[in-house]
Design a protein around this motif. Structure first.
Motif, short mmCIF file in Angstrom:
data_model
loop_
_atom_site.label_atom_id
_atom_site.label_comp_id
_atom_site.label_asym_id
_atom_site.label_seq_id
_atom_site.Cartn_x
_atom_site.Cartn_y
_atom_site.Cartn_z
N ASP A 1 39.80 83.87 -45.63
CA ASP A 1 38.73 84.34 -44.75
C ASP A 1 39.27 85.52 -43.94
OD1 ASP A 1 36.67 84.77 -42.97
OD2 ASP A 1 36.23 82.63 -42.71
N PRO A 2 39.26 86.73 -44.52
CA PRO A 2 39.86 87.89 -43.86
C PRO A 2 39.32 88.14 -42.46
CG PRO A 2 39.29 88.40 -46.14
CD PRO A 2 38.69 87.08 -45.83
N GLN A 3 38.01 87.99 -42.26
CA GLN A 3 37.42 88.27 -40.94
C GLN A 3 37.93 87.29 -39.89
OE1 GLN A 3 35.45 90.96 -40.23
NE2 GLN A 3 35.82 90.30 -38.11
N LEU A 4 38.10 86.04 -40.28
CA LEU A 4 38.60 85.03 -39.35
C LEU A 4 40.01 85.39 -38.88
CD1 LEU A 4 38.11 82.23 -38.02
CD2 LEU A 4 39.24 81.23 -40.00
N TYR A 5 40.86 85.82 -39.80
CA TYR A 5 42.22 86.20 -39.45
C TYR A 5 42.24 87.46 -38.59
CZ TYR A 5 44.32 82.69 -42.49
OH TYR A 5 44.73 81.50 -43.04
N ARG A 6 41.36 88.41 -38.90
CA ARG A 6 41.30 89.63 -38.09
C ARG A 6 40.85 89.31 -36.66
NH1 ARG A 6 39.56 92.22 -43.03
NH2 ARG A 6 37.38 91.72 -42.55
N ASP A 7 39.85 88.44 -36.53
CA ASP A 7 39.37 88.06 -35.21
C ASP A 7 40.45 87.33 -34.42
OD1 ASP A 7 36.95 89.17 -35.81
OD2 ASP A 7 35.98 87.27 -36.33
N PHE A 8 41.20 86.45 -35.11
CA PHE A 8 42.26 85.70 -34.44
C PHE A 8 43.37 86.64 -33.99
CE2 PHE A 8 46.27 83.31 -34.51
CZ PHE A 8 45.95 82.27 -33.64
N ALA A 9 43.71 87.62 -34.80
CA ALA A 9 44.76 88.57 -34.44
C ALA A 9 44.38 89.37 -33.20
CB ALA A 9 45.05 89.50 -35.61
N LYS A 10 43.10 89.73 -33.08
CA LYS A 10 42.65 90.52 -31.93
C LYS A 10 42.46 89.67 -30.67
CE LYS A 10 40.19 94.03 -34.67
NZ LYS A 10 38.85 94.61 -34.96
N ASP A 11 42.02 88.44 -30.85
CA ASP A 11 41.69 87.59 -29.70
C ASP A 11 42.09 86.16 -30.03
OD1 ASP A 11 40.67 86.39 -27.44
OD2 ASP A 11 38.57 86.62 -28.00
N CYS A 12 43.39 85.85 -29.93
CA CYS A 12 43.87 84.54 -30.38
C CYS A 12 43.62 83.45 -29.35
CB CYS A 12 45.36 84.61 -30.72
SG CYS A 12 46.44 84.79 -29.30
N ASP A 13 43.43 83.81 -28.08
CA ASP A 13 43.23 82.79 -27.05
C ASP A 13 41.79 82.70 -26.56
OD1 ASP A 13 43.02 85.16 -25.69
OD2 ASP A 13 44.63 84.75 -24.24
N ARG A 14 40.89 83.47 -27.19
CA ARG A 14 39.47 83.51 -26.84
C ARG A 14 39.26 84.02 -25.42
NH1 ARG A 14 36.13 78.63 -29.51
NH2 ARG A 14 34.60 80.30 -29.49
N LYS A 15 40.26 84.76 -24.92
CA LYS A 15 40.16 85.39 -23.60
C LYS A 15 40.56 86.86 -23.68
CE LYS A 15 41.01 81.21 -20.87
NZ LYS A 15 41.89 80.57 -19.84
N GLY B 1 43.27 88.04 -25.40
CA GLY B 1 44.68 88.23 -25.67
C GLY B 1 44.95 88.27 -27.16
N SER B 2 45.74 89.25 -27.60
CA SER B 2 46.02 89.39 -29.02
C SER B 2 47.13 88.43 -29.46
CB SER B 2 46.44 90.83 -29.35
OG SER B 2 47.72 91.11 -28.80
N PHE B 3 47.20 88.20 -30.77
CA PHE B 3 48.24 87.34 -31.32
C PHE B 3 49.61 87.96 -31.11
CE2 PHE B 3 50.75 85.91 -35.10
CZ PHE B 3 50.83 84.57 -34.74
N GLN B 4 49.69 89.28 -31.18
CA GLN B 4 50.97 89.95 -30.96
C GLN B 4 51.45 89.75 -29.52
OE1 GLN B 4 51.95 93.56 -32.87
NE2 GLN B 4 52.78 94.54 -31.05
N ASP B 5 50.53 89.83 -28.56
CA ASP B 5 50.89 89.61 -27.17
C ASP B 5 51.40 88.18 -26.96
OD1 ASP B 5 50.20 92.18 -26.50
OD2 ASP B 5 48.18 91.65 -25.82
#
Length: 269
Positions: A99-113, A115-119
């Motif tokens: 599910d590419p979109q799901l992974y992209r969304d998680f990478a950009k906003d992993c905490d639903r606030k 914050g990015s996954f990289q941060d």
């Protein structure tokens, strides 16, 4: 209901004093300056006034924090990206994300606030380098009904797993085997103000207990409420439940990552 003395037990490896010192050494500045008397040794025959004067003028150069921060910045100079695993039949051929979109969304906003996954990974690395371990908490939205299709799951929002760092100081007791954590106790204290015209007159002491039941990871939270001026709970006082739930995780996952001798990072759902 469990007793207060049962919930507040700590693991023999839990050392809040050491964690506090490591945080002071990393941050430096006003934080460690205000505790100068803790880190300086009063000399034999030195008067208290003279010792206090030394504490007032002492300076600390935070090389520790500079080294850790520089290393983490260099490591994450290139952005993280989620890549699919190699094709099982041909390792040289890349696979496809389910599910590419799901992974992209998680990478950009992993905490639903926001914050990015990289941060998140950078912050967890800094914590692990500073305090020898870090905790990343994985969770998913609670739903009243179990979805039967992917469409229902997306509509309920239960497919959007999120992650955030938990302060290492909160993990006060645990047990583990070769598969990871078998149970864990998180502890934190709050003293909220009751609105702009209210007071901070009540302390809420929380204990969140994770354990395995019926092959799945479950949790219960217990909260002790008492006045700021006391009295505090007695050891034999029963602490009421303030929440709980069952997850779809079949174990309390714990992945060990070494950043030095006896240094590791705990990852738990």
């Amino acid at each position: 209901m469990p007793l207060y003395k049962t919930l507040k037990q700590t693991n023999e490896a839990y050392d809040p004093g050491l964690l506090s010192e490591l945080d002071d050494l990393f941050v430096g500045g006003y934080q460690i300056a205000s505790k100068a008397g803790k880190y300086l040794t009063q000399l034999v025959g030195e008067h208290d006034a003279r010792f206090q004067e030394r504490c007032n003028v002492v300076a600390y150069q935070p090389y520790f924090g500079q080294i850790v921060s520089q290393f983490a910045s260099a490591l994450f100079a290139q952005p993280l990206d989620v890549k699919p695993a190699a094709d099982a039949s041909n390792p040289d051929t890349p696979g496809e994300l389910p599910d590419p979109q799901l992974y992209r969304d998680f990478a950009k906003d992993c905490d639903r606030k926001g914050g990015s996954f990289q941060d998140l990974m950078k912050a967890a690395l800094i914590t692990a380098l500073t305090k020898r371990s870090a905790i990343v908490h994985l969770d998913a939205p609670a739903v009243d009904e179990v979805p039967t299709t992917k469409l229902e799951e997306e509509a309920l929002g239960s497919n959007r797993v999120y992650a955030y760092e938990v302060p290492l100081e909160q993990l006060i007791d645990w047990a583990e085997d070769k598969n990871g954590l078998t149970w864990a106790v998180l502890h934190w204290i709050e003293n909220p103000r009751k609105g702009p015209f209210g007071d901070r007159d009540t302390i809420y002491e929380h204990f969140k207990v994770w354990y395995l039941e019926g092959g799945f990871a479950v949790w219960q939270e217990f909260t002790a409420a008492y006045p700021v001026a006391g009295p505090t709970p007695t050891d034999d006082q029963e602490i009421p439940s303030s929440g709980g739930g069952k997850t779809s995780f079949k174990r309390i996952r714990s992945e060990e990552r070494r950043v030095g001798k006896e240094c590791r990072s705990r990852w738990s759902p």
